[in-house]
Design a protein around this motif. Structure first.
Motif, mmCIF file in Angstrom:
data_model
loop_
_atom_site.group_PDB
_atom_site.id
_atom_site.type_symbol
_atom_site.label_atom_id
_atom_site.label_comp_id
_atom_site.label_asym_id
_atom_site.label_seq_id
_atom_site.Cartn_x
_atom_site.Cartn_y
_atom_site.Cartn_z
ATOM 1 N N LEU A 154 41.327 45.319 40.600
ATOM 2 C CA LEU A 154 41.374 43.806 41.244
ATOM 3 C C LEU A 154 40.019 43.103 40.836
ATOM 4 O O LEU A 154 40.129 41.842 40.551
ATOM 5 C CB LEU A 154 41.867 43.742 42.544
ATOM 6 N N GLU A 155 38.908 43.772 41.329
ATOM 7 C CA GLU A 155 37.619 43.029 40.753
ATOM 8 C C GLU A 155 37.254 42.905 39.502
ATOM 9 O O GLU A 155 36.905 41.695 39.059
ATOM 10 C CB GLU A 155 36.412 44.294 41.587
ATOM 11 N N TRP A 156 37.443 43.957 38.603
ATOM 12 C CA TRP A 156 37.749 43.663 37.123
ATOM 13 C C TRP A 156 38.465 42.561 36.702
ATOM 14 O O TRP A 156 38.096 41.755 35.947
ATOM 15 C CB TRP A 156 37.661 44.981 36.430
ATOM 16 N N LYS A 157 39.747 42.728 37.190
ATOM 17 C CA LYS A 157 40.498 41.270 36.670
ATOM 18 C C LYS A 157 39.958 40.161 37.229
ATOM 19 O O LYS A 157 39.994 39.028 36.329
ATOM 20 C CB LYS A 157 42.157 41.592 37.641
ATOM 21 N N SER A 158 39.320 39.897 38.184
ATOM 22 C CA SER A 158 38.756 38.685 38.809
ATOM 23 C C SER A 158 37.680 38.234 38.023
ATOM 24 O O SER A 158 37.462 37.102 37.579
ATOM 25 C CB SER A 158 38.371 38.853 40.141
ATOM 26 N N ILE A 159 36.775 39.351 37.467
ATOM 27 C CA ILE A 159 35.678 39.016 36.700
ATOM 28 C C ILE A 159 36.264 38.688 35.303
ATOM 29 O O ILE A 159 35.527 37.500 34.651
ATOM 30 C CB ILE A 159 34.974 40.245 36.287
ATOM 31 N N LEU A 160 37.422 39.167 34.720
ATOM 32 C CA LEU A 160 37.830 38.621 33.391
ATOM 33 C C LEU A 160 38.521 37.203 33.571
ATOM 34 O O LEU A 160 38.463 36.316 32.812
ATOM 35 C CB LEU A 160 38.973 39.536 33.095
ATOM 36 N N GLN A 161 39.171 36.986 34.811
ATOM 37 C CA GLN A 161 39.723 35.515 34.965
ATOM 38 C C GLN A 161 38.378 34.405 34.971
ATOM 39 O O GLN A 161 38.736 33.277 34.637
ATOM 40 C CB GLN A 161 40.621 35.496 36.351
ATOM 41 N N GLN A 162 37.482 34.817 35.686
ATOM 42 C CA GLN A 162 36.308 33.801 35.694
ATOM 43 C C GLN A 162 35.802 33.763 34.355
ATOM 44 O O GLN A 162 35.539 32.554 34.034
ATOM 45 C CB GLN A 162 35.007 34.481 36.781
ATOM 46 N N LYS A 163 35.825 34.720 33.336
ATOM 47 C CA LYS A 163 35.292 34.443 31.970
ATOM 48 C C LYS A 163 36.292 33.435 31.170
ATOM 49 O O LYS A 163 35.735 32.778 30.704
ATOM 50 C CB LYS A 163 35.219 35.745 31.331
ATOM 51 N N LYS A 164 37.650 33.644 31.630
ATOM 52 C CA LYS A 164 38.587 32.629 30.893
ATOM 53 C C LYS A 164 38.273 31.422 31.224
ATOM 54 O O LYS A 164 38.576 30.366 30.514
ATOM 55 C CB LYS A 164 39.908 33.336 31.275
ATOM 56 N N ASN A 165 38.118 31.123 32.515
ATOM 57 C CA ASN A 165 37.804 29.763 33.290
ATOM 58 C C ASN A 165 36.486 29.171 32.707
ATOM 59 O O ASN A 165 36.367 27.888 33.003
ATOM 60 C CB ASN A 165 37.928 29.970 34.707
#
Length: 205
Positions: free
Chosen positions: A194-205
């Motif tokens: 979940l934490e890595w997924k959140s990091i990936l999402q932040q990069k996309k945004n």
């Protein structure tokens, strides 16, 4: 309850129990650092897996021993991979698997399972159902470690699957401390994903 969980340790040498607990502490630290995307995942992981390589050799659990020896090698590779930078920016940040990595994962899994089957057959180790499950788990963890070294988010999915299978397997084998370790690993791995997924999402945004 405690007697039920830990009675199998009655005849164990004290130093083996101390080594197992020490390995578990460093293993938990390693998974925690992985969750945090912290380079300390590798030195702590190397201590954990080096101890387990020795213990599993003593316990004649060849498949598990090979997993941990492989972890030591892949931890060194991952340590190097994670520290590579270009203009002070990580050259290999958290990302999703490429098509090539999916094919490589399938090859690593198949090759690992076939190799473990050959080793278990040669040493006549297919004497219990856990040996068959062990071959599957070895393949899952080999791919998971390779993907973690390459900082791919999918590594967490494989850790979760392998950890869940390992909880009852190690308990049946008589290693309650290690079984509990895998239960904690499962929880941390879910949060890690979940934490890595959140990091990936932040990069996309």
């Amino acid at each position: 309850m405690l007697e039920f969980l830990f009675s199998q340790y009655k005849n164990y040498p004290t130093y083996e129990i101390v080594l197992e607990v020490t390995a578990i502490v460093f293993g938990l630290l390693s998974v925690w650092y992985a969750k945090k995307d912290n380079i300390w995942v590798f030195p702590t992981g190397i201590i954990n897996t080096a101890i387990y390589t020795y213990l599993l050799w003593k316990w004649s659990l060849l498949g598990d021993m090979m997993i941990n020896f492989y972890y030591v090698i892949m931890s060194l590779y991952g340590w190097y991979h994670w520290t590579r930078k270009k203009d002070d920016v990580a050259e290999f940040p958290i990302s999703i698997m490429t098509h090539f990595e999916k094919k490589m994962s399938a090859l690593i899994f198949t090759g690992t399972v076939l190799f473990v089957v050959a080793v278990y057959t040669f040493f006549d180790k297919f004497t219990h159902w856990t040996s068959y499950v062990d071959t599957l788990v070895t393949g899952i963890f080999f791919v998971g470690m390779w993907l973690m070294a390459r900082r791919k988010i999918e590594n967490w999915i494989l850790w979760i699957i392998g950890d869940v299978i390992s909880i009852p397997m190690y308990f049946v084998k008589g290693y309650s401390f290690t079984s509990i370790q895998y239960l904690i690993f499962t929880i941390i791995a879910i949060y890690g994903y979940l934490e890595w997924k959140s990091i990936l999402q932040q990069k996309k945004n």
